[in-house]
Design a protein around this motif. Structure first.
Motif, short mmCIF file in Angstrom:
data_model
loop_
_atom_site.label_atom_id
_atom_site.label_comp_id
_atom_site.label_asym_id
_atom_site.label_seq_id
_atom_site.Cartn_x
_atom_site.Cartn_y
_atom_site.Cartn_z
N LEU A 1 8.51 4.57 -51.79
CA LEU A 1 8.97 4.45 -50.41
C LEU A 1 7.77 4.38 -49.46
N ALA A 2 7.85 3.51 -48.44
CA ALA A 2 6.83 3.44 -47.40
C ALA A 2 7.46 2.95 -46.11
N ILE A 3 6.98 3.47 -44.97
CA ILE A 3 7.45 3.07 -43.65
C ILE A 3 6.39 2.18 -43.01
N VAL A 4 6.79 0.98 -42.56
CA VAL A 4 5.84 0.01 -42.01
C VAL A 4 6.36 -0.57 -40.70
N LYS A 5 5.60 -1.51 -40.15
CA LYS A 5 5.97 -2.22 -38.92
C LYS A 5 6.24 -1.25 -37.75
N GLY A 6 5.36 -0.25 -37.63
CA GLY A 6 5.50 0.70 -36.53
C GLY A 6 6.76 1.52 -36.61
N GLY A 7 7.25 1.76 -37.82
CA GLY A 7 8.47 2.54 -38.00
C GLY A 7 9.74 1.73 -37.97
N ARG A 8 9.64 0.41 -37.87
CA ARG A 8 10.84 -0.44 -37.77
C ARG A 8 11.39 -0.88 -39.13
N LYS A 9 10.56 -0.80 -40.18
CA LYS A 9 10.98 -1.25 -41.50
C LYS A 9 10.64 -0.21 -42.56
N VAL A 10 11.47 -0.15 -43.59
CA VAL A 10 11.25 0.75 -44.72
C VAL A 10 11.23 -0.08 -46.00
N VAL A 11 10.18 0.11 -46.79
CA VAL A 11 10.01 -0.63 -48.03
C VAL A 11 10.26 0.30 -49.21
N CYS A 12 11.11 -0.12 -50.15
CA CYS A 12 11.42 0.68 -51.33
C CYS A 12 11.08 -0.11 -52.59
N GLY A 13 10.28 0.48 -53.46
CA GLY A 13 9.98 -0.13 -54.74
C GLY A 13 11.08 0.17 -55.74
N THR A 14 11.43 -0.80 -56.57
CA THR A 14 12.56 -0.66 -57.47
C THR A 14 12.13 -0.74 -58.94
N GLY A 15 13.07 -0.36 -59.81
CA GLY A 15 12.82 -0.40 -61.23
C GLY A 15 12.73 -1.79 -61.80
N GLU A 16 13.23 -2.79 -61.08
CA GLU A 16 13.19 -4.17 -61.57
C GLU A 16 12.02 -4.95 -60.98
N GLY A 17 11.19 -4.30 -60.16
CA GLY A 17 10.00 -4.95 -59.61
C GLY A 17 10.16 -5.56 -58.25
N PHE B 1 11.78 -8.75 -51.67
CA PHE B 1 10.61 -9.51 -52.11
C PHE B 1 10.39 -9.26 -53.61
N PRO B 2 10.75 -10.23 -54.45
CA PRO B 2 10.67 -10.05 -55.90
C PRO B 2 9.32 -10.47 -56.47
N GLY B 3 8.24 -9.90 -55.99
CA GLY B 3 6.92 -10.37 -56.38
C GLY B 3 6.25 -9.63 -57.51
N HIS B 4 6.87 -8.58 -58.05
CA HIS B 4 6.24 -7.79 -59.11
C HIS B 4 6.91 -8.05 -60.45
N PRO B 5 6.12 -8.16 -61.51
CA PRO B 5 6.70 -8.45 -62.81
C PRO B 5 7.40 -7.25 -63.44
N GLN B 6 7.03 -6.04 -63.00
CA GLN B 6 7.63 -4.83 -63.56
C GLN B 6 7.84 -3.81 -62.44
N SER B 7 8.36 -2.63 -62.79
CA SER B 7 8.78 -1.63 -61.81
C SER B 7 7.65 -1.22 -60.86
N VAL B 8 8.03 -0.95 -59.60
CA VAL B 8 7.09 -0.50 -58.57
C VAL B 8 7.24 1.01 -58.44
N ASP B 9 6.37 1.74 -59.14
CA ASP B 9 6.49 3.19 -59.23
C ASP B 9 5.85 3.93 -58.07
N ALA B 10 4.96 3.29 -57.33
CA ALA B 10 4.27 3.94 -56.22
C ALA B 10 4.09 2.93 -55.10
N CYS B 11 4.11 3.44 -53.87
CA CYS B 11 3.98 2.56 -52.72
C CYS B 11 3.42 3.36 -51.55
N VAL B 12 2.47 2.81 -50.83
CA VAL B 12 1.90 3.50 -49.67
C VAL B 12 1.59 2.47 -48.58
N ALA B 13 1.87 2.82 -47.33
CA ALA B 13 1.62 1.92 -46.21
C ALA B 13 0.14 1.92 -45.83
#
Length: 337
Positions: A201-217, A234-246
């Motif tokens: 999980l990460a909060i971006v765009k000055g608090g207007r958007k929330v990004v969540c990484g998923t098990g499917e990438g 945004f399906p840009g990862h080949p595998q799960s997104v286990d960590a995320c930071v703004a």
């Protein structure tokens, strides 16, 4: 790092960054001190260690703690840096006094099952999430639970809070994002189930958007306040997104099960390229230093690595563009021990 489109080589070869920290067991979490060049490390053996770091030099261990008998899964410093909160598979939440190295307080049965993640919300409030979907908020002044919610059916994977310290967001293995009002002690809302684990999980765009990484990438993107359904994917990862930071307002760094740390621009969604890697070992956590210039990563390879990401903080892409525009002392810490 084959298979990754790279617009820029982010880690300059001559960039002086702290050397990696090698531990004796797998690392679950790391946390930067808010005022000193010190990082705390949580290990699967239950050990918690503190290390000073300096550009171009190897780290120096300042303290080693063994107050958990089972894996320490999460940790974070208090806002003033005077305490280190740690949470464990042993179901406890503990606070370490950084001046003495002793346990300031311990809640042995903070949860009825292993604690999986921890988030310092404000000067006095700390949130914990467990393996069965429960979220609790604790007041460090009274060492008491002031909010307890069970809105999720699977493990709480990550938590973030808004800049006003009012809303706490929690992702879960059940595929939903939960929103809690920590002032009113109530469940505010939940997203629809996306039928894949939400892992980061990460909060971006000055608090207007929330990004969540998923098990499917996929990166799932929510608009703030519109929690029911996604606003973008945004399906840009080949595998799960286990960590995320703004990183600043527009970029997130993601850690994947394939061991690669990537920089991703959000809206427009672009994979900017790799920041670093832990060979083929999954990334457990990513944490940002107090000045936002260093990223620390930990992995199953028993190391903590540092990455220079200062140049990413002001990166901004215009819609339709394909590459980023160029953006514009620990030695006496704990001296009494």
């Amino acid at each position: 790092m084959t298979g990754v489109t790279c617009f820029y080589h982010f880690q300059a070869e001559d960039q002086a960054i702290p050397g990696p920290i090698t531990l004796s067991s797998q690392v679950f979490d790391v946390g930067f001190h808010p005022e000193r060049d010190v990082i705390a490390v949580a290990q699967i053996a239950g050990t918690v260690s503190l290390h000073s770091y300096e550009a171009g030099k190897d780290s120096k261990m300042l303290m080693e703690l063994n107050h958990h008998k089972k894996p320490c899964r999460a940790l974070a410093f208090s806002k003033d840096g005077l305490h280190l909160f740690t949470a464990s598979k042993d179901k406890s939440l503990q606070a370490i006094d950084m001046n003495s190295g002793s346990i300031a307080h311990a809640i042995k049965k903070a949860h009825s099952c292993p604690v999986n993640c921890l988030k310092v919300i404000s000067d006095h409030l700390v949130a914990t999430g467990d393996d069965e979907g429960s979220v609790k908020v604790w007041d460090s002044r009274t060492v008491a639970c002031v909010m307890e919610m069970k809105e999720n059916e699977d493990f709480i994977s990550d938590m973030e809070c808004d800049s006003d310290c009012k809303l706490l967001l929690a992702t879960s293995g059940d595929g939903s994002l939960s929103v809690f009002n920590v002032r009113r002690h109530k469940h505010e809302d939940s997203s629809d189930n996306v039928e894949t684990e939400l892992l980061s999980l990460a909060i971006v765009k000055g608090g207007r958007k929330v990004v969540c990484g998923t098990g499917e990438g996929t990166l799932n993107i929510f608009s703030w306040g519109e929690w029911g359904d996604l606003s973008d994917r945004f399906p840009g990862h080949p595998q799960s997104v286990d960590a995320c930071v703004a990183i600043g307002n527009n970029v997130v760094c993601t850690g994947s099960i394939d061991g690669i740390i990537r920089a991703v621009h959000i809206l427009p969604n672009r994979l900017l390229g790799p920041v670093g890697e832990h060979a083929d070992f999954p990334i457990e956590r990513l944490r940002l230093s107090r000045d936002g210039n260093l990223l620390a990563s930990c992995s199953h390879d028993q190391t903590v690595k540092f990455w220079d990401i200062e140049h990413l903080k002001d990166t901004s892409l215009a819609p339709g563009s394909k590459k980023s525009a160029e953006s514009t002392d620990a030695s006496d810490f704990f001296a009494d021990l």
